[in-house]
Design a protein around this motif. Sequence first.
Motif, PDB file in Angstrom:
ATOM      1  N   ALA A 166       0.798  -1.229   0.000  1.00 18.26           N
ATOM      2  CA  ALA A 166       0.000   0.000   0.000  1.00 18.26           C
ATOM      3  C   ALA A 166       0.830   1.278   0.000  1.00 18.26           C
ATOM      4  CB  ALA A 166      -0.975  -0.011   1.173  1.00 18.26           C
ATOM      5  N   PRO A 167       1.832   1.443   0.877  1.00 22.56           N
ATOM      6  CA  PRO A 167       2.573   2.705   0.850  1.00 22.56           C
ATOM      7  C   PRO A 167       3.424   2.867  -0.395  1.00 22.56           C
ATOM      8  CG  PRO A 167       3.558   1.207   2.431  1.00 22.56           C
ATOM      9  CD  PRO A 167       2.267   0.580   2.000  1.00 22.56           C
ATOM     10  N   VAL A 168       3.849   1.755  -0.984  1.00 21.43           N
ATOM     11  CA  VAL A 168       4.706   1.825  -2.173  1.00 21.43           C
ATOM     12  C   VAL A 168       3.914   2.308  -3.380  1.00 21.43           C
ATOM     13  CG1 VAL A 168       6.168   0.486  -3.725  1.00 21.43           C
ATOM     14  CG2 VAL A 168       6.201   0.011  -1.274  1.00 21.43           C
ATOM     15  N   VAL A 169       2.792   1.631  -3.682  1.00 20.77           N
ATOM     16  CA  VAL A 169       2.002   2.057  -4.841  1.00 20.77           C
ATOM     17  C   VAL A 169       1.218   3.328  -4.529  1.00 20.77           C
ATOM     18  CG1 VAL A 169       1.903  -0.249  -5.810  1.00 20.77           C
ATOM     19  CG2 VAL A 169       0.063   0.503  -4.285  1.00 20.77           C
ATOM     20  N   GLY A 170       0.998   3.593  -3.234  1.00 14.20           N
ATOM     21  CA  GLY A 170       0.352   4.848  -2.871  1.00 14.20           C
ATOM     22  C   GLY A 170       1.158   6.048  -3.326  1.00 14.20           C
ATOM     23  N   ARG A 171       2.475   5.927  -3.322  1.00 15.92           N
ATOM     24  CA  ARG A 171       3.333   7.010  -3.815  1.00 15.92           C
ATOM     25  C   ARG A 171       3.128   7.258  -5.311  1.00 15.92           C
ATOM     26  NH1 ARG A 171       7.350   9.215  -0.416  1.00 15.92           N
ATOM     27  NH2 ARG A 171       6.625   8.785   1.694  1.00 15.92           N
ATOM     28  N   LEU A 172       2.583   6.273  -6.002  1.00 13.65           N
ATOM     29  CA  LEU A 172       2.377   6.370  -7.446  1.00 13.65           C
ATOM     30  C   LEU A 172       0.898   6.519  -7.804  1.00 13.65           C
ATOM     31  CD1 LEU A 172       4.939   3.631  -8.502  1.00 13.65           C
ATOM     32  CD2 LEU A 172       5.286   6.098  -8.391  1.00 13.65           C
ATOM     33  N   GLY A 173       0.075   6.818  -6.781  1.00 16.25           N
ATOM     34  CA  GLY A 173      -1.309   7.186  -7.041  1.00 16.25           C
ATOM     35  C   GLY A 173      -2.339   6.086  -6.932  1.00 16.25           C
ATOM     36  N   VAL A 174      -1.949   4.877  -6.495  1.00 17.70           N
ATOM     37  CA  VAL A 174      -2.889   3.763  -6.384  1.00 17.70           C
ATOM     38  C   VAL A 174      -3.311   3.603  -4.927  1.00 17.70           C
ATOM     39  CG1 VAL A 174      -3.266   1.294  -6.750  1.00 17.70           C
ATOM     40  CG2 VAL A 174      -1.836   2.595  -8.352  1.00 17.70           C
ATOM     41  N   THR A 175      -4.604   3.567  -4.677  1.00 21.88           N
ATOM     42  CA  THR A 175      -5.144   3.390  -3.335  1.00 21.88           C
ATOM     43  C   THR A 175      -5.438   1.911  -3.091  1.00 21.88           C
ATOM     44  OG1 THR A 175      -6.167   5.584  -3.401  1.00 21.88           O
ATOM     45  CG2 THR A 175      -7.010   4.030  -1.774  1.00 21.88           C
ATOM     46  N   VAL A 176      -4.968   1.384  -1.965  1.00 22.76           N
ATOM     47  CA  VAL A 176      -5.123  -0.034  -1.633  1.00 22.76           C
ATOM     48  C   VAL A 176      -6.023  -0.170  -0.410  1.00 22.76           C
ATOM     49  CG1 VAL A 176      -3.927  -2.161  -0.968  1.00 22.76           C
ATOM     50  CG2 VAL A 176      -2.832  -0.554  -2.565  1.00 22.76           C
ATOM     51  N   SER A 177      -6.986  -1.086  -0.500  1.00 18.06           N
ATOM     52  CA  SER A 177      -7.857  -1.380   0.642  1.00 18.06           C
ATOM     53  C   SER A 177      -8.101  -2.875   0.724  1.00 18.06           C
ATOM     54  CB  SER A 177      -9.211  -0.672   0.511  1.00 18.06           C
ATOM     55  OG  SER A 177      -9.083   0.734   0.558  1.00 18.06           O
ATOM     56  N   VAL A 178      -8.300  -3.363   1.957  1.00 18.29           N
ATOM     57  CA  VAL A 178      -8.759  -4.739   2.166  1.00 18.29           C
ATOM     58  C   VAL A 178     -10.091  -4.686   2.890  1.00 18.29           C
ATOM     59  CG1 VAL A 178      -6.453  -5.755   2.163  1.00 18.29           C
ATOM     60  CG2 VAL A 178      -7.444  -5.013   4.334  1.00 18.29           C
ATOM     61  N   VAL A 179     -10.986  -5.587   2.490  1.00 17.31           N
ATOM     62  CA  VAL A 179     -12.328  -5.663   3.072  1.00 17.31           C
ATOM     63  C   VAL A 179     -12.426  -6.966   3.839  1.00 17.31           C
ATOM     64  CG1 VAL A 179     -14.797  -5.803   2.569  1.00 17.31           C
ATOM     65  CG2 VAL A 179     -13.321  -4.275   1.214  1.00 17.31           C
ATOM     66  N   GLU A 180     -12.810  -6.893   5.115  1.00 22.13           N
ATOM     67  CA  GLU A 180     -12.781  -8.045   6.016  1.00 22.13           C
ATOM     68  C   GLU A 180     -14.185  -8.431   6.471  1.00 22.13           C
ATOM     69  OE1 GLU A 180      -8.441  -6.864   7.962  1.00 22.13           O
ATOM     70  OE2 GLU A 180     -10.307  -6.335   9.009  1.00 22.13           O
TER      71      GLU A 180
END
Length: 279
Positions: A166-180
Amino acid sequence: MSAKVVLITGTSSGIGLESAIAAARAGWTTVATLRDPNRADALRDAADRAGVTLDIRQLDVTDPASVSAAIEGTLADHGRLDALINNAGAGHVGTIENESVEDVRRVMEVNFFGVVAATKAALPHLRASGGRLITVTSVGGVVGQPFNEAYCAAKFAVEGFMESLAPVVGRLGVTVSVVEPGAVATEFVTNIGLDPEQLFAAAGEYAEPLRNYVARTQGQFANAAQTPEQVAVTVIDALTAERPPFRLQTSEWARTFTGTKLADHDGSAVLTLTDAYLG
């Protein structure tokens, strides 16, 4: 070509099916994929009832060629990819003394490496669109549960993979989420394909605790399970919110259960910490 495009894996039933319908209702061009196209009737019927259009395609997350074909076909026909929802998965009940290492590998292949493969194929296009990467995991990705060793290990792996990514691709504009989700009234449990009495007969010394576990779990699914539609609401929140959190539980029960292990329910404290590692 102006509508945002989402590709969803595992849409033949349950959470995936309802998420596909909800995404289309929300105005997204929805590519609904499933391993076996012969199982698409329920998906088509649901789309007809909802009055929405789906682009239904074959995608087997354990087959690299199938993953590539679905992603590249989506790009060729729709010109973009704005979100991937990793939903495909398979349940498993067992304990390691009574099963093979190969059994565990198969669980990991579907539930973990399938997510990795789809994510890798989608990321260049999600970077281009500043898109969303959403993965349906489980409360079993936070709290290990009896007779779910392989399944929980796979879901733990998915959560660790996504939390690290998440923090790596977040720097390139991609938002990461997990749904539990917690217990969900879907075909997922049925699709495990177990005969309880055969399971108990083969359990040996583990038979009594296994019977107790199965009885407890059946009771939970009968009395406290969410519907797939309810879970899909949270999935679409992750898809459409301006700034979705990393971690989303789908019910108060799921928040309480994961809260026995997670003080940082939405993942913001962990990601703030690890994002600082990047300067």
